[in-house]
Design a protein around this motif. Structure first.
Motif, PDB file in Angstrom:
ATOM      1  N   LEU A 114      50.113  35.137  41.292  1.00 27.99           N
ATOM      2  CA  LEU A 114      50.963  36.160  41.057  1.00 27.99           C
ATOM      3  C   LEU A 114      50.431  36.975  41.847  1.00 27.99           C
ATOM      4  N   MET A 115      49.755  37.458  42.569  1.00 26.86           N
ATOM      5  CA  MET A 115      48.977  38.489  43.685  1.00 26.86           C
ATOM      6  C   MET A 115      49.524  37.655  44.995  1.00 26.86           C
ATOM      7  N   GLY A 116      49.811  36.472  45.315  1.00 26.78           N
ATOM      8  CA  GLY A 116      50.091  36.082  46.121  1.00 26.78           C
ATOM      9  C   GLY A 116      48.865  35.339  46.700  1.00 26.78           C
ATOM     10  N   GLY A 117      47.595  34.786  46.371  1.00 27.76           N
ATOM     11  CA  GLY A 117      46.341  34.291  46.794  1.00 27.76           C
ATOM     12  C   GLY A 117      46.332  32.871  46.522  1.00 27.76           C
ATOM     13  N   PRO A 118      46.118  31.955  47.469  1.00 29.97           N
ATOM     14  CA  PRO A 118      45.160  31.213  46.919  1.00 29.97           C
ATOM     15  C   PRO A 118      44.317  30.891  45.613  1.00 29.97           C
ATOM     16  N   ALA A 119      43.908  29.921  44.565  1.00 26.92           N
ATOM     17  CA  ALA A 119      42.780  29.552  43.777  1.00 26.92           C
ATOM     18  C   ALA A 119      41.823  29.984  44.250  1.00 26.92           C
ATOM     19  N   THR A 120      40.716  30.487  44.042  1.00 27.92           N
ATOM     20  CA  THR A 120      39.636  30.407  44.085  1.00 27.92           C
ATOM     21  C   THR A 120      38.204  30.262  43.120  1.00 27.92           C
ATOM     22  N   ASP A 121      37.153  29.552  43.977  1.00 27.70           N
ATOM     23  CA  ASP A 121      36.117  29.601  42.571  1.00 27.70           C
ATOM     24  C   ASP A 121      35.667  31.285  42.183  1.00 27.70           C
ATOM     25  N   LEU A 122      36.016  32.250  43.179  1.00 23.92           N
ATOM     26  CA  LEU A 122      35.649  33.629  42.964  1.00 23.92           C
ATOM     27  C   LEU A 122      36.086  34.318  42.429  1.00 23.92           C
ATOM     28  N   VAL A 123      36.160  35.132  41.491  1.00 23.93           N
ATOM     29  CA  VAL A 123      37.389  35.435  40.919  1.00 23.93           C
ATOM     30  C   VAL A 123      37.586  37.123  41.251  1.00 23.93           C
ATOM     31  N   HIS A 124      39.005  37.312  41.185  1.00 20.38           N
ATOM     32  CA  HIS A 124      39.452  38.740  41.674  1.00 20.38           C
ATOM     33  C   HIS A 124      38.915  39.580  40.148  1.00 20.38           C
ATOM     34  N   PRO A 125      38.850  41.084  41.108  1.00 22.08           N
ATOM     35  CA  PRO A 125      38.129  41.830  40.369  1.00 22.08           C
ATOM     36  C   PRO A 125      39.415  42.071  39.619  1.00 22.08           C
ATOM     37  N   GLY A 126      40.388  41.909  39.890  1.00 24.59           N
ATOM     38  CA  GLY A 126      41.565  43.044  39.780  1.00 24.59           C
ATOM     39  C   GLY A 126      41.210  41.725  37.566  1.00 24.59           C
ATOM     40  N   VAL A 127      40.423  40.402  37.869  1.00 25.71           N
ATOM     41  CA  VAL A 127      40.842  39.779  36.138  1.00 25.71           C
ATOM     42  C   VAL A 127      39.386  40.016  35.827  1.00 25.71           C
ATOM     43  N   LEU A 128      38.039  40.808  36.769  1.00 22.52           N
ATOM     44  CA  LEU A 128      37.553  41.639  35.371  1.00 22.52           C
ATOM     45  C   LEU A 128      38.259  42.827  34.598  1.00 22.52           C
ATOM     46  N   HIS A 129      39.123  43.320  35.618  1.00 23.19           N
ATOM     47  CA  HIS A 129      40.217  45.039  35.136  1.00 23.19           C
ATOM     48  C   HIS A 129      40.701  44.264  33.359  1.00 23.19           C
ATOM     49  N   VAL A 130      41.349  43.345  33.599  1.00 26.27           N
ATOM     50  CA  VAL A 130      41.921  42.770  32.087  1.00 26.27           C
ATOM     51  C   VAL A 130      41.059  42.403  31.580  1.00 26.27           C
ATOM     52  N   LEU A 131      40.436  41.559  32.110  1.00 25.01           N
ATOM     53  CA  LEU A 131      38.948  41.470  30.709  1.00 25.01           C
ATOM     54  C   LEU A 131      38.463  42.087  30.406  1.00 25.01           C
ATOM     55  N   ALA A 132      38.268  43.572  30.759  1.00 23.19           N
ATOM     56  CA  ALA A 132      37.765  44.590  29.586  1.00 23.19           C
ATOM     57  C   ALA A 132      38.845  44.942  29.308  1.00 23.19           C
ATOM     58  N   PHE A 133      40.362  45.627  30.068  1.00 19.64           N
ATOM     59  CA  PHE A 133      41.151  46.987  29.932  1.00 19.64           C
ATOM     60  C   PHE A 133      41.014  46.593  28.224  1.00 19.64           C
TER      61      PHE A 133
END
Length: 355
Positions: A80-99
């Motif tokens: 969605l952010m326009g990048g490739p999927a990687t094994d390392l997690v985008h910090p935005g994922v940590l935000h939505v996890l905790a939000f």
């Protein structure tokens, strides 16, 4: 760094309680609680909840243990952010996890301010090490640092992501404005994020527009952000983002944040907005991705919100790197139109640490 190192009392010196939740709360349940008339201190929130003084933040933290970083969600977020999927997690994922854990805390009946009215001014993520898809983490959320602001009151919602051994992986500090009450010059908003987080300390208190990034209110106007529109002289743009009417729905599908102000013009108008607005953390996360940050290293991600990005619509963006200090910056703005000058919407700065 260990969780206990950041333990400190609230201003009221009340001992903090930690409530363990069985699972991450659902957004629909949170919004239902926020809209429940009973979630207003038994109908007594009124003036106290409008920033009129005398409020205190609850001395309680919410904790969810053993939350897995879902591979599908991380992949969809990257795409969605326009990048490739990687094994390392985008910090935005940590935000939505905790939000949602943070929102559930702010939707409590004893929370002094109505959730659906908070304005997300700033956000900072301090990440000490990379996080991999599939990792198990603990999430702790608390609120702190209620203080006067010239437009009302501000406070911080602090989310801490911990490893299975109690190691602090990341802290996410969202600064919110509660509008109303007597004006104060105590904090000229737009100031730097929490010094504790900036310094790498664990946030205190034993321990974010309507947020446009979060399900909370509306992005701050330029005046709320403390920076006059006249002061903004846009740089040379390096790109333009064209955002469709479905931008909020697409981000909501990945993040789970289905705040009506982001979904459609019809649902946004029900809450006083002329059109839907983009989630602030969508714009922040997209800027992070386009800055091509090295996720294998510790980092700090600072975001300031100034004005909402309406949907459908477009924003000009300008990226600038400073390799000497390991920073990447992005500013996004609405171009001048007629007699209206350009209007800054957000600023993002990512700093690679421990290079």
């Amino acid at each position: 760094m260990r969780a206990g190192q950041g333990a400190a009392a609230h201003a009221e010196n009340a001992p903090e309680q930690v409530k363990d939740l069985s699972d991450v709360p659902s957004f629909p349940a949170i919004y239902a609680a926020a809209l429940d008339p009973r979630s207003r201190l038994g109908g007594k929130r009124g003036k106290r909840g409008a920033g009129g003084g005398g409020e205190s933040l609850p001395s309680i933290a919410y904790r969810v243990r053993k939350v897995r970083i879902d591979a599908e969600r991380a992949r969809d977020f990257d795409h969605l952010m326009g990048g490739p999927a990687t094994d390392l997690v985008h910090p935005g994922v940590l935000h939505v996890l905790a939000f949602p854990v943070s929102l559930a805390l702010m939707a409590r009946r004893d929370f002094p301010f109505p959730l659906l009215g908070l304005v997300h001014l700033r956000n900072q993520v301090l990440q000490h090490r990379p996080v991999k898809v599939g990792d198990l983490v603990d999430v702790e959320c608390r609120v702190r640092d209620l203080r006067p602001h010239r437009k009302g009151r501000t406070f911080e919602a602090v989310s801490t992501i911990l490893g299975e051994d109690g190691e602090i992986i990341a802290t996410d500090v969202s600064t919110y404005l509660v509008k109303g009450g007597e004006p104060s010059a105590a904090e000229p908003s737009g100031t730097a994020p929490s010094s504790a987080a900036s310094a790498g300390a664990v946030p205190s208190s034993v321990a974010s527009s309507a947020e446009s990034a979060g399900a909370t209110g509306a992005n701050a106007s330029t005046s709320v952000g403390g920076r006059s529109r006249r002061d903004f002289e846009p740089p040379q743009p390096t790109g333009r983002w064209v955002l469709g009417a479905d931008t909020g729905r697409r981000y909501g599908a990945v993040s789970g944040d289905v705040n009506p102000i982001h979904l459609s013009a019809v649902t946004a108008k029900a809450f006083g907005f002329p059109s839907a607005i983009a989630h602030g953390m969508y714009t922040a996360s997209r800027a992070f991705t386009e800055a091509r940050v090295d996720l294998s290293k510790p980092l700090r991600w600072d975001v300031t919100f100034d004005a909402p990005v309406t949907l459908p619509g477009s924003v000009l963006v300008a990226f600038e790197d400073d390799p000497s200090v390991g920073t990447a910056r992005c500013v996004g703005w609405k171009p001048a139109r007629g007699e209206k000058g350009p209007r800054r919407c957000f600023e993002v700065e990512v700093t690679t640490l421990g290079r």
